[in-house]
Design an enzyme around this catalytic site. Structure first.
Site, PDB file in Angstrom:
ATOM      1  N   LYS A   1     -39.494  -4.756-125.614  1.00 40.83           N
ATOM      2  CA  LYS A   1     -38.661  -3.683-125.054  1.00 40.83           C
ATOM      3  C   LYS A   1     -39.246  -2.991-123.816  1.00 40.83           C
ATOM      4  O   LYS A   1     -40.394  -2.997-123.797  1.00 40.83           O
ATOM      5  CB  LYS A   1     -37.831  -2.881-125.983  1.00 40.83           C
ATOM      6  CG  LYS A   1     -37.216  -3.804-126.962  1.00 40.83           C
ATOM      7  CD  LYS A   1     -35.591  -4.431-126.549  1.00 40.83           C
ATOM      8  CE  LYS A   1     -35.122  -5.405-127.217  1.00 40.83           C
ATOM      9  NZ  LYS A   1     -34.579  -5.320-128.463  1.00 40.83           N
TER      10      LYS A   1
HETATM   11  C1  LIG Z   1     -33.744  -5.846-129.565  1.00 38.61           C
HETATM   12  C2  LIG Z   1     -32.371  -5.467-129.839  1.00 38.61           C
HETATM   13  C3  LIG Z   1     -31.846  -5.046-130.939  1.00 38.61           C
HETATM   14  C4  LIG Z   1     -32.624  -4.672-131.951  1.00 38.61           C
HETATM   15  O1  LIG Z   1     -33.641  -3.714-131.814  1.00 38.61           O
HETATM   16  P1  LIG Z   1     -34.698  -3.418-132.995  1.00 38.61           P
HETATM   17  O2  LIG Z   1     -35.279  -2.565-132.546  1.00 38.61           O
HETATM   18  O3  LIG Z   1     -35.520  -4.851-132.972  1.00 38.61           O
HETATM   19  O4  LIG Z   1     -33.882  -3.494-134.335  1.00 38.61           O
HETATM   20  C5  LIG Z   1     -30.233  -4.749-130.916  1.00 38.61           C
HETATM   21  N1  LIG Z   1     -29.546  -4.972-129.675  1.00 38.61           N
HETATM   22  C6  LIG Z   1     -30.058  -5.492-128.685  1.00 38.61           C
HETATM   23  C7  LIG Z   1     -29.310  -5.901-127.747  1.00 38.61           C
HETATM   24  C8  LIG Z   1     -31.524  -6.028-128.733  1.00 38.61           C
HETATM   25  O5  LIG Z   1     -31.719  -6.696-127.639  1.00 38.61           O
END
Ligand SMILES: *Cc1c(COP(=O)(O)O)cnc(C)c1O
Length: 383
Positions: free
Chosen positions: A185
């Site tokens: 991210k």
């Molecule tokens: C990555 C992601 C999540 C989950 O994030 P985590 O921190 O891995 O639990 C939720 N929603 C979207 C749209 C994502 O891309």
């Protein structure tokens, strides 16, 4: 042949590394002073009187936020099929049902014009997802939510930082906004997430439920008349707290959030310019003056592109460039398809976006040469 260019890589500097070492030496490994500092810094970042509650993933954050706004068995929660499964699975954790609404074909974000038709007497909330880092039409969405007394929890896993009509995502009128710090991210703590809210009741409930349903009021060591070892469990909570090791990364990553965004924005602009004469549809821009987080750069192969989407990804890999697909829409996955008897054509815009979409590498560790290599590869395959 040069080395393989991965689809994504984290950008961890010496400050992050030294802060982790400091935590390891300090004796505070789990939730402690650094998590508190990260929360305070984050709340200042989103601004406008928000509170921030750190958790060990966005999935955990979405679960807690939905629980805190009162989602329970047999409720319905409207969301998009064009997302990661976490967005919808948390609804199932609570015994509620996600109801999918197709996306806008231009933005891949939930289409507000289709939401009202999906509202029933069971509908309790909407989870918009700011796909790729481009904000949803939150004005339209909040108008519908208010009219039908629905809660809104924003999945902002892609949207740090992004704005909507000049205001920071995280500081809008929704009940809570949830960020992800997963390794791919825009900023990362390895695994981690943050809930942001301006509602003190939601914040309080999330804080209790992230750590075993233990009430902080009940075990405040300074004001309580109870001994220090005493605590009270007020609900069957979760184990979702962030560690200080993770927060050590977050504190320094957050400081770079704007410089990272500027870098990704400039890279996206370079891609846009390079691909203007290639048979692809470029990703949508943020409307006038708004900020796109550019977590993802998703092109769509035109109908007359010389190769299929799948073949394109194979050829890119042969040239040493990792690509990805965001997302395989939820209604195509066996669990969601079978549980809710969903057909591929039921969400034509999500289906088409999936069939034509390719995410190209876009991360701050990429050099100019890396970017040029992606551009050259795309042009060789589609040119
Ligand atoms: C990555 C992601 C999540 C989950 O994030 P985590 O921190 O891995 O639990 C939720 N929603 C979207 C749209 C994502 O891309």
């Amino acid at each position: 042949m040069t080395t393989f260019l991965p689809f994504a890589l984290p950008d961890i500097g010496e400050d992050e590394i030294n802060e982790v070492l400091d935590s390891l030496r300090s004796g505070w490994l789990t939730t402690g002073p650094k998590t508190k500092r990260f929360e305070e810094n984050f709340a200042a970042f989103t601004g406008d009187g928000t509170e921030a509650i750190a958790v060990n993933s966005a999935t955990a954050g979405l679960h807690l936020a939905l629980e805190a706004v009162g989602i329970g068995p047999d409720d319905e929660v409207i969301t998009t099929p064009y997302t990661f499964t976490a967005t919808a699975e948390v609804v199932r954790y609570l015994g509620a049902d996600p109801v999918f609404v197709d996306v806008d074909p231009a933005t891949f974000n939930i289409d507000p014009n289709r939401i009202e038709a999906a509202i029933t007497s069971r509908t309790k909330a909407i989870i918009p997802v700011h796909f790729a880092g481009l904000a949803c039409d939150m004005d339209a969405l909040m108008t519908i939510a208010r009219k039908h007394a629905l809660k809104v929890v924003e999945d902002a896993a892609h949207a740090l930082p992004a704005t909507c009509n000049g205001r920071m995502i995280g500081s809008l009128e929704s009940d809570a906004t949830v960020y992800s710090f997963y390794a791919t991210k825009t900023i990362t703590t390895g695994e981690g997430g943050m809930i942001v809210t301006r509602d003190p009741d939601v914040a309080k409930r999330c804080r209790i439920m992230r750590l075993h349903g233990i009430s902080r009021d009940a075990f405040d060591r300074y004001t309580s008349t109870k001994p220090a070892w005493h605590y009270e469990v007020v609900a069957p909570g979760c184990k979702y707290n962030m560690t200080d090791i993770a927060a050590s990364l977050g504190i320094h990553q957050l400081k770079k959030a704007w410089s990272f965004q500027k870098k990704r924005e400039a890279m996206a602009a370079r891609y846009d310019e390079a691909f203007h004469d290639v048979p692809v549809i470029l990703p949508p821009k943020a409307p006038g003056g708004d900020i796109h987080a550019w977590h993802l750069y998703v092109i769509r192969l035109a109908d007359d592109a010389p190769v299929s989407r799948d073949r394109f990804i194979e050829l890119m890999a042969e040239k040493g460039v990792g690509c990805s697909v965001h997302f395989i829409p939820l209604h195509l996955h066996p669990y969601w398809r079978d549980r809710y008897s969903l057909k591929p054509e039921e969400f034509p815009n999500a289906l088409k976006a999936y069939e034509h979409g390719v995410s190209l590498p876009l991360y701050t560790k990429m050099s100019d040469d890396d970017l040029q290599r992606v551009i050259d590869s795309v042009k060789e395959i589609l040119g």
